[in-house]
Scaffold this motif. Structure first.
Motif: not given
Ligand code: ZN
Ligand code: ZN
Length: 511
Positions: A366, A410, A412, A415-417, A431
């Motif tokens: 990110q 990643l 969209n 927003n997690k990997t 995050s």
């Protein structure tokens, strides 16, 4: 007979080369025989409804080639002995590669070695008639026959992705080469770097069966042949060689023709490397001695983006990066190449150790930093490709027993990997700086998506998965791949024309 005269009317060859047509049997091949001739490369492929385009002479020539390959008298007619060939047990890999494919891409697709001495293998399952442990023993015996001729060393692993993965499967098993039930095609295998070896589970596999027992197929005799493919060898027309495409028993050792193939693939390069490395000071004076015809060409050799499997793809800095061997291509948009590419990826990602010879796993965080994974480590670069640091998979709380990750991306969507290891994956919350709970999960959760995946990218809001020469678009709402996928990567992402050669390659990336 009417159809026959149409063939002739359409074909000038038929009349102008009358000496060839004299020997043509009045009967045309059956649809099954025609399929056989096309499947194994004796007849050029045409669209399914265009079989009438084959001339009598091209048909006769195809039969002649097939006879020559099998070591039968080259009559060009479908005599009884020839007809038997259509029904014989055999390997599903093509005998003759299309002559219209350029020499370079043909070599690339077929004749590559593992480029290393230590090769792992894994038996995934046994068959209904041969248990897994016996399969492992017989396979080990087969590998031991090949090993000395390539100076190779094989080791079996129980879990994870091996170089050579062996399994018993049946019917349509997802690689585009469905098996055909008992008899005829009994197995096939893919050359490096794919290395999968599939045995048709609908055969009655046996362990050294009676020679006259036609129902039982000897596993060792077939395995030793398929190992040859998994090491990079093609079919041989030398009867008695292990790489002869038709089933033969007993097979105990390699034939000189197999040994020559191994030398060409493995030993020549090893000898050259060994001598040059031993005398680094005098490298320049040594090089000419070892320059073979064609090695200039090898220096400029670059994989053809239109005709290959891709090591991986990733979207970074809003551009599409494609990695294959030591090269990276960058595209601004689908079909639009960034000027100055391809480049060697070591020239782009300076600071990456020289022993990393391919990039299989890469993604952009990110914060726009780029991570390249290899083994249990990663190398972190900023978005302008300046090296920052080396890290380890444990930074992501990936357990120690995981040897490497196959894909990281990643999403969209949340927003997690996602960190993928072959058949399972973890989800990392960047995050929060920790792994989400209740992971790993099985890749089968991503319905209709093949695994192991070579790449997963988010492009213009959509998630795409790539495997071999194909790609799938994933529907985040339905949690499955869209049904009209997979599609060929080359035409949809790169500037590749749709040629019949390529179509064949897309459905034909191996056998
Ligand atoms: Zn074969
Ligand atoms: Zn298969």
């Amino acid at each position: 007979m009417y159809a026959k005269s149409v063939f002739c009317l359409l074909s000038l060859v038929c009349y102008s080369v009358s000496s060839q047509t004299i020997y043509v049997e009045p009967k045309s091949p059956t649809p099954e025989q025609l399929d056989f001739l096309k499947k194994y490369g004796y007849l050029p492929e045409v669209p399914p409804d265009a079989d009438a385009a084959y001339t009598v002479s091209s048909m006769s020539e195809a039969v002649r080639k097939m006879q020559a390959f099998a070591g039968l008298p080259e009559t060009g007619t479908l005599d009884d002995e020839t007809k038997q060939l259509f029904k014989r047990k055999r390997c599903g890999v093509k005998d003759i590669e299309s002559s219209s494919t350029s020499a370079r891409s043909r070599r690339y697709i077929l004749q590559q070695s593992w480029n290393k001495r230590y090769i792992t293998y894994r038996v995934v399952n046994g068959s209904s008639t041969l248990d897994k442990s016996r399969v492992e023993e017989l396979l080990e015996k087969g590998l031991a026959v090949w090993a000395p001729f390539g100076n190779l060393s094989f080791s079996g692993i129980e879990q994870g992705r091996a170089d050579i993965q062996v399994s018993f499967v049946s019917g349509d098993h997802g690689d585009g080469f469905p098996f055909d039930g008992p008899g005829r095609v009994v197995a096939h295998a893919f050359p490096p770097p794919h290395g999968a070896m599939h045995f048709d589970d609908e055969e009655l596999w046996g362990d050294n069966p009676e020679e006259d027992d036609e129902d039982v197929t000897d596993f060792f005799a077939v395995a030793i042949h398929e190992i040859g493919h998994a090491l990079g060898l093609s079919h041989s027309n030398v009867k008695g060689s292990v790489m002869y495409p038709y089933y033969q028993t007993p097979v105990e050792s390699l034939h000189w023709d197999d040994i020559l193939g191994m030398q060409e693939l493995y030993l020549q390069d090893q000898e050259e490397t060994a001598v040059v490395t031993e005398s680094p000071g005098s490298q320049t004076s040594l090089v000419p001695r070892f320059t073979k015809p064609g090695s200039d060409e090898d220096e400029n050799y670059m994989p053809d983006l239109c005709m290959t499997n891709y090591d991986t793809l990733q979207v970074m800095n809003d551009k599409i990066f494609v990695f294959e061997e030591e090269w990276v291509w960058v595209l601004r948009d689908r079909h639009v190449m960034e000027p100055g590419y391809p480049k060697r990826f070591h020239d782009v990602f300076r600071g990456l150790p020289a022993n990393i010879t391919i990039i299989k796993t890469i993604y952009q965080k990110q914060n726009r930093n780029i991570l390249i994974f290899s083994g249990q480590n990663y190398w972190e670069f900023d978005s302008t490709f300046h090296f920052i640091k080396k890290g380890s998979l444990s930074d992501y709380s990936i357990p120690d027993e995981v040897p490497e990750l196959t894909t990281v991306f990643l999403s969209n969507y949340n927003n997690k990997t996602y960190l993928i290891e072959e058949e399972r994956y973890w989800r990392y919350d960047e995050s929060a700086g920790r792994m989400d709970e209740r992971f790993p999960k099985e890749m089968s959760m991503w319905r209709q998506v093949p695994y192991p995946v070579d790449a997963a990218v988010v492009w213009k809001g959509d998630t795409f998965f790539f495997q071999g020469p194909r790609f799938w678009r994933f529907d985040n709402e339905l949690v499955q791949a869209h049904e009209y996928y997979p599609l060929p990567t080359a035409q949809f992402w790169f500037d590749c024309e749709s040629t019949s050669d390529m179509d064949r390659y897309i459905t034909n990336d191996g056998p």
